[in-house]
Structure formats: C-alpha cells, structure tokens
Design an enzyme around this catalytic site. Sequence first.
Site, mmCIF file in Angstrom:
data_model
loop_
_atom_site.group_PDB
_atom_site.id
_atom_site.type_symbol
_atom_site.label_atom_id
_atom_site.label_comp_id
_atom_site.label_asym_id
_atom_site.label_seq_id
_atom_site.Cartn_x
_atom_site.Cartn_y
_atom_site.Cartn_z
ATOM 1 N N HIS A 159 0.837 -1.210 0.000
ATOM 2 C CA HIS A 159 0.000 0.000 0.000
ATOM 3 C C HIS A 159 0.869 1.256 0.000
ATOM 4 C CE1 HIS A 159 -3.282 -2.741 1.155
ATOM 5 N NE2 HIS A 159 -4.089 -1.803 0.684
ATOM 6 N N LYS A 163 -0.727 4.945 4.355
ATOM 7 C CA LYS A 163 -1.594 4.020 5.096
ATOM 8 C C LYS A 163 -1.113 3.904 6.543
ATOM 9 C CE LYS A 163 -3.795 -0.512 4.842
ATOM 10 N NZ LYS A 163 -5.114 0.034 5.183
#
Length: 268
Positions: A159, A163
């Site tokens: 990600h 995040k």
Amino acid sequence: MTASQVRIAVVGAAGRMGREIVQACHRSDGVYLSAAVERAGSPFLGLDAGELAGLSQIGVPIDADLAAACRSSDVLIDFSLAEAVEQVARLALSSETPLVSGTTGLPQAAQTALKEASQTIPVLAAPNLSPGVAVLTALVEQAARQLGEQYDIEIIETHHRGKVDAPSGTALALAEKAAHARGIPFPAQLCFGRNGRTGERPVQEIGIHSVRGGGVFGEHSIVLTGQNEQISISHKAFSRAVFADGALRAALFVANAPAGLYSMADLL
Ligand code: NAD
C-alpha cells in the site's frame, strides 16, 4: 436530487477515500451526496465538498455534525479513522441510518458496535469494497481448503506510504478465510514478517508481509507453496475509484436491505 435517488452522507469526506466517494456520487445515477462529514477541528470544515474533490461547487459544505448528516441521509458511508467507527456505528443505530463501513484496523469496541447496530439496521462492513477482492476471497477459501496443509500460505500486501495500519484489513480478512478453511485457529497462527532465528516454519503458520511506499492503491497476493508447485492468486487496484464504486453499490444494497451484518460477498 430526484425522488428515487438514495441520499448519501460520507464520513471522512476530506480524506483520500472521502473525496473519491464525492466524485463517485457525482458521476453515478441513483445516488445523491447529501452530507460530507469531517472530524471536529478539521481544517477543511466549511469548504465545499465538490470543490475539495476537484469538481465544481456542489453546495454541500464539509461539516462536523454527524447526527445532522444522519437525519438528512438515507445511507452513511464511512471511510474515516478506526477510532471514529464506534461512534459512527452508534449514531447510525440511534438514527436508524443504514451504514457502509470501509474503515480498516478496527479495535474490538468498533467491531462490537457494528455488530450491535446490525441487529437493528443493515450494516455492510468490508475492509475491501472492490468486487475483485470479494471474488479473490472466495478463491483463497477454495484453494486453502482443497490444497490442504501440504501447501504453506503466505500473504503479501502493498500500500501507499500514507496508510496508517498494518497489515491491511484485506490481508487479515484473507488470512481469516484461509485459516477457517483449514481449521487453523485465528489469529493465533499469524506471523507478521520474520526476523532473526525463527526456527522452522510451523505447518499451520500463515505469514503476512506488509510493503509500504509511494502511491500504491492496494495490492494483495496469496501464495500457496507445496513441495513441487506454487499457486499465487493476486489482486491489484488501479485506482481508488474501484473502492468508491463498490461502496456506492453497497450503499444501494443496504438502502433496501433488512437489518443484518453484510459483506461484499452478499452483493455478488
Ligand atoms: P485518510 O486519512 O486520507 O482520510 C480519513 C479522513 O477521515 C481524514 O480526512 C480524517 O480527518 C477523517 N476523520 C478522522 N476522524 C474522523 C471523525 N471522527 N469523523 C469524521 N471524519 C474523521 O484515509 P483514507 O486513505 O481515505 O482511508 C480511510 C480508511 O478507509 C482507512 O481505514 C483505510 O484503510 C480504509 N480504506 C478502505 C477501503 C475499502 O475498500 N474498504 C479502501 C481504501 C481505504
């Protein structure tokens, strides 16, 4: 707005996903953005939600009053912060507003509040709202069950650098599915990365590895490795629009569903 349109309130409206929901409401038939909610003290309060999302003015100001948003909306879509979800679930329940919850990394209290709310209102809670990941989850369940414990399971997720939780909620949900399919206790057998003198890999272990960097929207690979072969099942999101479109599909679903706790599998 037309009489048949479902009125959507988005919670976390100024965030990456919140802005994506504002855009998705703008381009989609059947829905109408009725409220855009942010945390008290957010620097975005008072700004037009459309302008903030890169559209023209839509006349919906970013506001901190979640209770008022519930009153003016048919469905709440939440992409906020794990710590906010318990309160979102409680307000959705007290105003009897159906809820789509996409926020991840939820503490136990938030999970309990979502379950309690779902006894009275429809709640669809999913760490991943893309249709592709719903299918991926079913495939992982099948692969884990049919291949059995001769095949070691490892999950790799990647990600963007922004995040704040790890591993991803999607990786945990995939691990839980695989564990149940195999009869492996969950989450006791999870192994989050490896370091040092780990010893041999236990048969029931499920390894999860989190990669963070740049602007990656979300990638998940489940690798099942046997003595003489390996199967890898992967999903890659090309844009946050896939989650926003899924959230709107989920919103249209809960708008007319009876009380209950739903997942994306219920839509497919
Ligand atoms: P982000 O940090 O960009 O946005 C979150 C927003 O929520 C921020 O603007 C923040 O101010 C706001 N917020 C915090 N507390 C709040 C409160 N009490 N009330 C209202 N707003 C509040 O994060 P993001 O990238 O948009 O992701 C949000 C969540 O959605 C994360 O948990 C992420 O993991 C999850 N996510 C889920 C999916 C899915 O498909 N389910 C997809 C992408 C992201």
